[in-house]
Design a protein around this motif. Structure first.
Motif, PDB file in Angstrom:
ATOM      1  N   LEU A   1      10.773  -7.005 -11.525  1.00 32.53           N
ATOM      2  CA  LEU A   1      10.620  -5.597 -11.153  1.00 32.53           C
ATOM      3  C   LEU A   1       9.152  -5.210 -11.107  1.00 32.53           C
ATOM      4  CD1 LEU A   1      11.720  -2.792 -10.530  1.00 32.53           C
ATOM      5  CD2 LEU A   1      12.068  -2.438 -12.989  1.00 32.53           C
ATOM      6  N   ASN A   2       8.366  -5.608 -12.094  1.00 30.38           N
ATOM      7  CA  ASN A   2       6.942  -5.283 -12.103  1.00 30.38           C
ATOM      8  C   ASN A   2       6.212  -5.910 -10.928  1.00 30.38           C
ATOM      9  OD1 ASN A   2       6.814  -3.567 -14.306  1.00 30.38           O
ATOM     10  ND2 ASN A   2       6.418  -5.203 -15.785  1.00 30.38           N
ATOM     11  N   GLN A   3       6.587  -7.117 -10.572  1.00 39.87           N
ATOM     12  CA  GLN A   3       5.974  -7.778  -9.423  1.00 39.87           C
ATOM     13  C   GLN A   3       6.294  -7.025  -8.135  1.00 39.87           C
ATOM     14  OE1 GLN A   3       7.516 -11.765  -9.685  1.00 39.87           O
ATOM     15  NE2 GLN A   3       6.055 -12.408 -11.249  1.00 39.87           N
ATOM     16  N   GLN A   4       7.530  -6.584  -8.004  1.00 41.31           N
ATOM     17  CA  GLN A   4       7.941  -5.835  -6.816  1.00 41.31           C
ATOM     18  C   GLN A   4       7.176  -4.519  -6.707  1.00 41.31           C
ATOM     19  OE1 GLN A   4      12.152  -5.449  -7.412  1.00 41.31           O
ATOM     20  NE2 GLN A   4      12.631  -7.480  -6.586  1.00 41.31           N
ATOM     21  N   LEU A   5       7.010  -3.831  -7.836  1.00 41.03           N
ATOM     22  CA  LEU A   5       6.282  -2.561  -7.839  1.00 41.03           C
ATOM     23  C   LEU A   5       4.829  -2.765  -7.410  1.00 41.03           C
ATOM     24  CD1 LEU A   5       7.628  -1.012 -11.180  1.00 41.03           C
ATOM     25  CD2 LEU A   5       8.275  -0.362  -8.857  1.00 41.03           C
ATOM     26  N   ALA A   6       4.185  -3.790  -7.956  1.00 41.26           N
ATOM     27  CA  ALA A   6       2.792  -4.072  -7.619  1.00 41.26           C
ATOM     28  C   ALA A   6       2.635  -4.405  -6.137  1.00 41.26           C
ATOM     29  CB  ALA A   6       2.271  -5.224  -8.476  1.00 41.26           C
ATOM     30  N   GLN A   7       3.551  -5.174  -5.594  1.00 41.00           N
ATOM     31  CA  GLN A   7       3.507  -5.542  -4.169  1.00 41.00           C
ATOM     32  C   GLN A   7       3.694  -4.322  -3.280  1.00 41.00           C
ATOM     33  OE1 GLN A   7       6.560  -8.534  -3.976  1.00 41.00           O
ATOM     34  NE2 GLN A   7       5.284 -10.111  -4.924  1.00 41.00           N
ATOM     35  N   ARG A   8       4.576  -3.419  -3.669  1.00 38.91           N
ATOM     36  CA  ARG A   8       4.821  -2.212  -2.881  1.00 38.91           C
ATOM     37  C   ARG A   8       3.583  -1.313  -2.873  1.00 38.91           C
ATOM     38  NH1 ARG A   8      10.143   0.371  -5.247  1.00 38.91           N
ATOM     39  NH2 ARG A   8       9.488   2.076  -3.858  1.00 38.91           N
ATOM     40  N   ILE A   9       2.916  -1.210  -4.010  1.00 46.33           N
ATOM     41  CA  ILE A   9       1.703  -0.389  -4.091  1.00 46.33           C
ATOM     42  C   ILE A   9       0.628  -0.947  -3.174  1.00 46.33           C
ATOM     43  CG2 ILE A   9      -0.203   0.308  -5.599  1.00 46.33           C
ATOM     44  CD1 ILE A   9       1.866   0.395  -7.897  1.00 46.33           C
ATOM     45  N   GLU A  10       0.422  -2.253  -3.218  1.00 46.52           N
ATOM     46  CA  GLU A  10      -0.598  -2.890  -2.384  1.00 46.52           C
ATOM     47  C   GLU A  10      -0.306  -2.672  -0.900  1.00 46.52           C
ATOM     48  OE1 GLU A  10      -2.742  -7.267  -1.792  1.00 46.52           O
ATOM     49  OE2 GLU A  10      -0.962  -7.069  -3.062  1.00 46.52           O
ATOM     50  N   LYS A  11       0.944  -2.811  -0.520  1.00 44.05           N
ATOM     51  CA  LYS A  11       1.340  -2.626   0.878  1.00 44.05           C
ATOM     52  C   LYS A  11       1.115  -1.179   1.319  1.00 44.05           C
ATOM     53  CE  LYS A  11       5.258  -3.341   4.025  1.00 44.05           C
ATOM     54  NZ  LYS A  11       6.685  -3.790   4.128  1.00 44.05           N
ATOM     55  N   ALA A  12       1.449  -0.222   0.450  1.00 43.43           N
ATOM     56  CA  ALA A  12       1.285   1.196   0.780  1.00 43.43           C
ATOM     57  C   ALA A  12      -0.186   1.560   0.927  1.00 43.43           C
ATOM     58  CB  ALA A  12       1.932   2.065  -0.294  1.00 43.43           C
ATOM     59  N   GLN A  13      -1.038   0.969   0.090  1.00 43.01           N
ATOM     60  CA  GLN A  13      -2.474   1.235   0.192  1.00 43.01           C
ATOM     61  C   GLN A  13      -3.024   0.763   1.536  1.00 43.01           C
ATOM     62  OE1 GLN A  13      -3.529  -0.827  -3.465  1.00 43.01           O
ATOM     63  NE2 GLN A  13      -4.227   1.092  -4.367  1.00 43.01           N
ATOM     64  N   LEU A  14      -2.584  -0.385   1.977  1.00 40.83           N
ATOM     65  CA  LEU A  14      -3.032  -0.916   3.257  1.00 40.83           C
ATOM     66  C   LEU A  14      -2.559  -0.028   4.411  1.00 40.83           C
ATOM     67  CD1 LEU A  14      -2.402  -4.743   2.705  1.00 40.83           C
ATOM     68  CD2 LEU A  14      -4.611  -3.569   2.811  1.00 40.83           C
ATOM     69  N   ALA A  15      -1.307   0.440   4.311  1.00 41.33           N
ATOM     70  CA  ALA A  15      -0.739   1.278   5.367  1.00 41.33           C
ATOM     71  C   ALA A  15      -1.485   2.605   5.492  1.00 41.33           C
ATOM     72  CB  ALA A  15       0.742   1.533   5.095  1.00 41.33           C
ATOM     73  N   ALA A  16      -1.941   3.138   4.357  1.00 45.10           N
ATOM     74  CA  ALA A  16      -2.648   4.431   4.364  1.00 45.10           C
ATOM     75  C   ALA A  16      -4.126   4.292   4.693  1.00 45.10           C
ATOM     76  CB  ALA A  16      -2.499   5.110   3.000  1.00 45.10           C
ATOM     77  N   ASN A  17      -4.619   3.037   4.740  1.00 47.24           N
ATOM     78  CA  ASN A  17      -6.058   2.799   4.965  1.00 47.24           C
ATOM     79  C   ASN A  17      -6.863   3.568   3.925  1.00 47.24           C
ATOM     80  OD1 ASN A  17      -8.482   1.967   5.958  1.00 47.24           O
ATOM     81  ND2 ASN A  17      -8.205   2.790   8.024  1.00 47.24           N
ATOM     82  N   SER A  18      -6.608   3.262   2.665  1.00 46.55           N
ATOM     83  CA  SER A  18      -7.196   4.015   1.555  1.00 46.55           C
ATOM     84  C   SER A  18      -8.724   3.988   1.549  1.00 46.55           C
ATOM     85  CB  SER A  18      -6.657   3.491   0.217  1.00 46.55           C
ATOM     86  OG  SER A  18      -6.938   2.112   0.068  1.00 46.55           O
ATOM     87  N   LYS A  19      -9.332   2.897   2.023  1.00 43.93           N
ATOM     88  CA  LYS A  19     -10.797   2.837   2.055  1.00 43.93           C
ATOM     89  C   LYS A  19     -11.358   3.897   3.002  1.00 43.93           C
ATOM     90  CE  LYS A  19     -11.307  -2.050   0.823  1.00 43.93           C
ATOM     91  NZ  LYS A  19     -11.807  -3.383   1.258  1.00 43.93           N
ATOM     92  N   ALA A  20     -10.665   4.101   4.119  1.00 43.48           N
ATOM     93  CA  ALA A  20     -11.125   5.105   5.087  1.00 43.48           C
ATOM     94  C   ALA A  20     -11.000   6.507   4.514  1.00 43.48           C
ATOM     95  CB  ALA A  20     -10.317   4.990   6.376  1.00 43.48           C
ATOM     96  N   LEU A  21      -9.898   6.762   3.814  1.00 46.09           N
ATOM     97  CA  LEU A  21      -9.703   8.082   3.204  1.00 46.09           C
ATOM     98  C   LEU A  21     -10.756   8.349   2.139  1.00 46.09           C
ATOM     99  CD1 LEU A  21      -5.806   8.109   2.857  1.00 46.09           C
ATOM    100  CD2 LEU A  21      -7.180   9.560   4.350  1.00 46.09           C
ATOM    101  N   ARG A  22     -11.074   7.308   1.375  1.00 45.37           N
ATOM    102  CA  ARG A  22     -12.090   7.471   0.331  1.00 45.37           C
ATOM    103  C   ARG A  22     -13.458   7.736   0.957  1.00 45.37           C
ATOM    104  NH1 ARG A  22     -10.444   3.651  -2.524  1.00 45.37           N
ATOM    105  NH2 ARG A  22      -9.404   4.822  -4.157  1.00 45.37           N
TER     106      ARG A  22
END
Length: 339
Positions: free
Chosen positions: A187-208
């Motif tokens: 479960l923890n592995q799945q949560l971490a993978q989902r967070i990483e994928k969502a960050q990429l989708a949002a282009n978090s570096k650009a928002l920052r």
């Protein structure tokens, strides 16, 4: 050839067996939870959850059959648990009575918030349950690095900013209590993978890089009064940081009441609204929230409203919970659609 295949299969099976044995919980097990040490002689068989996060966590760990009663619901669980949710016994949508909880003959009462099961517990104190031989559990996210001694509507203050690591910790410890550690790790592995994928989708570096700003509105005691918005140390602040956003409310209170004039002066780029089935306060209604924002002379001047950058997420996803990952996903996805 057949012999080699059989041997390989036996070795693989033996390896899995030994791995599972190595992860098996050794009882008696003593765990310190929010300052109280509990010793478990075996995995609890009957559990009452007080808080939607605890209910979802039990389901996520495959422990639905152990849940004999639930309470404190803001809305529905994620779609993945829709069928299981329909068969859960609800003692109350809000705080249950002490008698209703005890009547289920639980071995463990798992609470999401200290104010339900704590020193001034709305349901009961931990001592009242322990006197009956019932263990109690409080989500570490509601006690680690947090003070709940104030009497405001802010839900307390944090001396240490919230991190999803507290959810990982809870998953690990609950999995150990119930002797399902492999499920907890998965479960923890799945949560971490989902967070990483969502960050990429949002282009978090650009928002920052854009220094994009956000405000999170949970509810209000009066629709036209000061809203309860997220401070800079709770779960929404972690969600914002994960997505490269800057939360405009600078306080360590979790949900302080802040004037719209103050929020408007920071002119956020996005506004995130909590959607819930609960109707304790006028601003629990998402449609009323949106109508107010679009028509109030102060709020309608904010960039977030002018650009219709209004993001709606489940209320539970803004409280410390498994739902924080869902919030990162949904907010990131919606911001991606705005661009």
């Amino acid at each position: 050839m057949t012999y080699k295949l059989i041997s390989s299969t036996l070795c693989a099976t033996l390896g899995l067996t030994l791995s599972s044995a190595a992860l098996a919980t050794q009882y008696p097990l003593t765990i310190d939870n929010c300052g109280l040490k509990n010793t478990y002689q075996h995995a609890p068989e009957r559990v009452v959850t007080i808080g939607q996060h605890e209910t979802e966590l039990m389901l996520a760990l495959g422990l639905k059959d152990k849940v004999v009663g639930t309470s404190v619901w803001f809305g529905h669980l994620p779609q993945a648990y829709a069928k299981e949710e329909a068969t859960l016994k609800r003692l109350s949508d809000n705080s249950p009575s002490f008698e209703a909880v005890v009547g289920q003959m639980p071995e463990l009462v798992a609470a999401q918030y200290t104010y339900h099961v704590g020193p001034q517990g709305e349901v009961a104190t931990r001592g009242q349950f322990e006197d009956l031989g019932v263990h109690t559990w409080i989500s570490p996210s509601d006690c680690v690095g947090k003070s709940v001694t104030d009497s405001s509507n802010s839900d307390g203050a944090r001396s240490v900013p919230y991190s999803v690591d507290l959810i990982y910790q809870e998953v690990t410890e609950m999995a150990k209590i119930f002797n399902v550690e492999p499920r907890g790790k998965e479960l923890n592995q799945q949560l971490a993978q989902r967070i990483e994928k969502a960050q990429l989708a949002a282009n978090s570096k650009a928002l920052r890089a854009q220094n994009a700003k956000v405000v999170f509105w949970f509810s209000s005691s009066r629709l036209k009064g000061d809203p309860w918005v997220a401070g800079n140390s709770g779960a929404p602040a972690w969600i914002a940081s994960a997505l490269g956003l800057k939360n405009v409310v600078d306080t360590n209170q979790e949900w302080p009441a802040v004037s719209w004039e103050t929020i408007a002066s920071d002119n956020p780029d996005y506004i995130v609204l909590a959607k819930m089935d609960r109707r304790l306060y006028p601003a629990d209604d998402i449609e009323k929230k949106i109508e107010f924002l679009k028509n109030d002379p102060v709020t309608k001047q904010m960039k977030a409203i002018k650009n219709n950058h209004i993001i709606v997420v489940p209320a539970m996803s803004l409280n410390p919970s498994l739902g924080n990952v869902e919030a990162v996903e949904e907010i990131g996805q919606q911001i991606g659609q705005f661009k």
